[in-house]
Design a protein around this motif. Structure first.
Motif, PDB file in Angstrom:
ATOM      1  N   THR A 130       0.845  -1.193   0.000  1.00  0.00           N
ATOM      2  CA  THR A 130       0.000   0.000   0.000  1.00  0.00           C
ATOM      3  C   THR A 130       0.876   1.236   0.000  1.00  0.00           C
ATOM      4  O   THR A 130       2.039   1.200   0.369  1.00  0.00           O
ATOM      5  CB  THR A 130      -0.932   0.039   1.227  1.00  0.00           C
ATOM      6  OG1 THR A 130      -0.120   0.049   2.397  1.00  0.00           O
ATOM      7  CG2 THR A 130      -1.874  -1.139   1.246  1.00  0.00           C
TER       8      THR A 130
ATOM      9  N   ASP B 229      -5.361  -1.079   9.836  1.00  0.00           N
ATOM     10  CA  ASP B 229      -4.026  -1.540   9.445  1.00  0.00           C
ATOM     11  C   ASP B 229      -2.956  -1.153  10.466  1.00  0.00           C
ATOM     12  O   ASP B 229      -1.789  -1.433  10.280  1.00  0.00           O
ATOM     13  CB  ASP B 229      -3.646  -0.994   8.068  1.00  0.00           C
ATOM     14  CG  ASP B 229      -3.551   0.528   8.042  1.00  0.00           C
ATOM     15  OD1 ASP B 229      -3.695   1.170   9.098  1.00  0.00           O
ATOM     16  OD2 ASP B 229      -3.331   1.070   6.951  1.00  0.00           O
TER      17      ASP B 229
ATOM     18  N   GLU C 201      -5.068   4.782   4.248  1.00  0.00           N
ATOM     19  CA  GLU C 201      -4.489   4.324   2.990  1.00  0.00           C
ATOM     20  C   GLU C 201      -5.566   3.758   2.074  1.00  0.00           C
ATOM     21  O   GLU C 201      -6.581   3.253   2.537  1.00  0.00           O
ATOM     22  CB  GLU C 201      -3.453   3.237   3.262  1.00  0.00           C
ATOM     23  CG  GLU C 201      -2.264   3.723   4.055  1.00  0.00           C
ATOM     24  CD  GLU C 201      -1.281   2.610   4.345  1.00  0.00           C
ATOM     25  OE1 GLU C 201      -1.487   1.464   3.894  1.00  0.00           O
ATOM     26  OE2 GLU C 201      -0.298   2.892   5.031  1.00  0.00           O
TER      27      GLU C 201
ATOM     28  N   GLN D 162      -6.431   0.804   0.073  1.00  0.00           N
ATOM     29  CA  GLN D 162      -6.053  -0.601   0.003  1.00  0.00           C
ATOM     30  C   GLN D 162      -7.048  -1.358  -0.844  1.00  0.00           C
ATOM     31  O   GLN D 162      -8.261  -1.153  -0.698  1.00  0.00           O
ATOM     32  CB  GLN D 162      -6.026  -1.221   1.397  1.00  0.00           C
ATOM     33  CG  GLN D 162      -5.050  -0.593   2.343  1.00  0.00           C
ATOM     34  CD  GLN D 162      -5.092  -1.253   3.702  1.00  0.00           C
ATOM     35  OE1 GLN D 162      -5.702  -2.296   3.891  1.00  0.00           O
ATOM     36  NE2 GLN D 162      -4.438  -0.645   4.664  1.00  0.00           N
TER      37      GLN D 162
ATOM     38  N   ARG E  69      -7.002   2.020  -6.814  1.00  0.00           N
ATOM     39  CA  ARG E  69      -7.284   0.896  -5.907  1.00  0.00           C
ATOM     40  C   ARG E  69      -8.759   0.857  -5.527  1.00  0.00           C
ATOM     41  O   ARG E  69      -9.256  -0.156  -5.069  1.00  0.00           O
ATOM     42  CB  ARG E  69      -6.428   0.999  -4.659  1.00  0.00           C
ATOM     43  CG  ARG E  69      -4.982   0.746  -4.928  1.00  0.00           C
ATOM     44  CD  ARG E  69      -4.210   0.555  -3.637  1.00  0.00           C
ATOM     45  NE  ARG E  69      -2.825   0.342  -3.957  1.00  0.00           N
ATOM     46  CZ  ARG E  69      -1.846   1.176  -3.645  1.00  0.00           C
ATOM     47  NH1 ARG E  69      -2.104   2.268  -2.951  1.00  0.00           N
ATOM     48  NH2 ARG E  69      -0.620   0.931  -3.994  1.00  0.00           N
TER      49      ARG E  69
END
Length: 143
Positions: free
Chosen positions: A2, A36, A60, A62, A104
């Motif tokens: 990531t 995470d 992020e 992901q 993503r």
């Protein structure tokens, strides 16, 4: 795997109110974290108006996960009164992520998020600001 959202700060502001009366919930604490482990923001007690405010990096992007943070509201004796994912709106993600990170999210939705199961309520905040100065996510939470 990531790529963190570089330099985009996120301030999460939650106002705790009674689900029955709408009055501020005082004496409650809120825990806020990223699943995470990045940007774990900690725990705060609500002020007299029911507000808590956390500084955190924008989550992020992901594969398989819609951008979100988790939070839980605890009573004064530590009992969990409410827990949820604070899912960030797509327009906020577009402001925070570079092109590679936005890809993503292609074909991704909250309904297909592999982190979201029946046990997590999803709440969507209003988000203001920009990537240069930071984004602010605000939500009133009935407890």
């Amino acid at each position: 795997m990531t790529e963190p959202a570089p330099g985009v700060p996120l301030t999460v502001k939650l106002r705790l109110v009674s689900a029955s009366s709408g009055r501020p919930r005082t004496g409650c604490a809120v825990s806020l974290w990223h699943c995470d482990g990045h940007g774990a923001a900690g725990r705060q007690v609500a002020d007299p108006a029911g507000w808590v405010s956390f500084g955190s990096p924008f989550p992020e992007a992901q594969a398989g996960h819609w951008p979100h943070v988790h939070f839980a509201v605890h009573s004064g004796d530590g009992e969990v009164l409410h827990s949820a994912q604070l899912a960030l709106p797509g327009d906020a993600c577009a402001k925070a992520y570079r092109t590679a990170q936005r890809r993503r999210l292609d074909g991704m939705s909250l309904g297909r998020d592999c982190c979201r199961t029946g046990e997590w309520t999803v709440e969507i905040p209003s988000v203001t600001g920009d990537a240069a100065r930071g984004l602010v996510a605000t939500r009133t939470v009935g407890v």
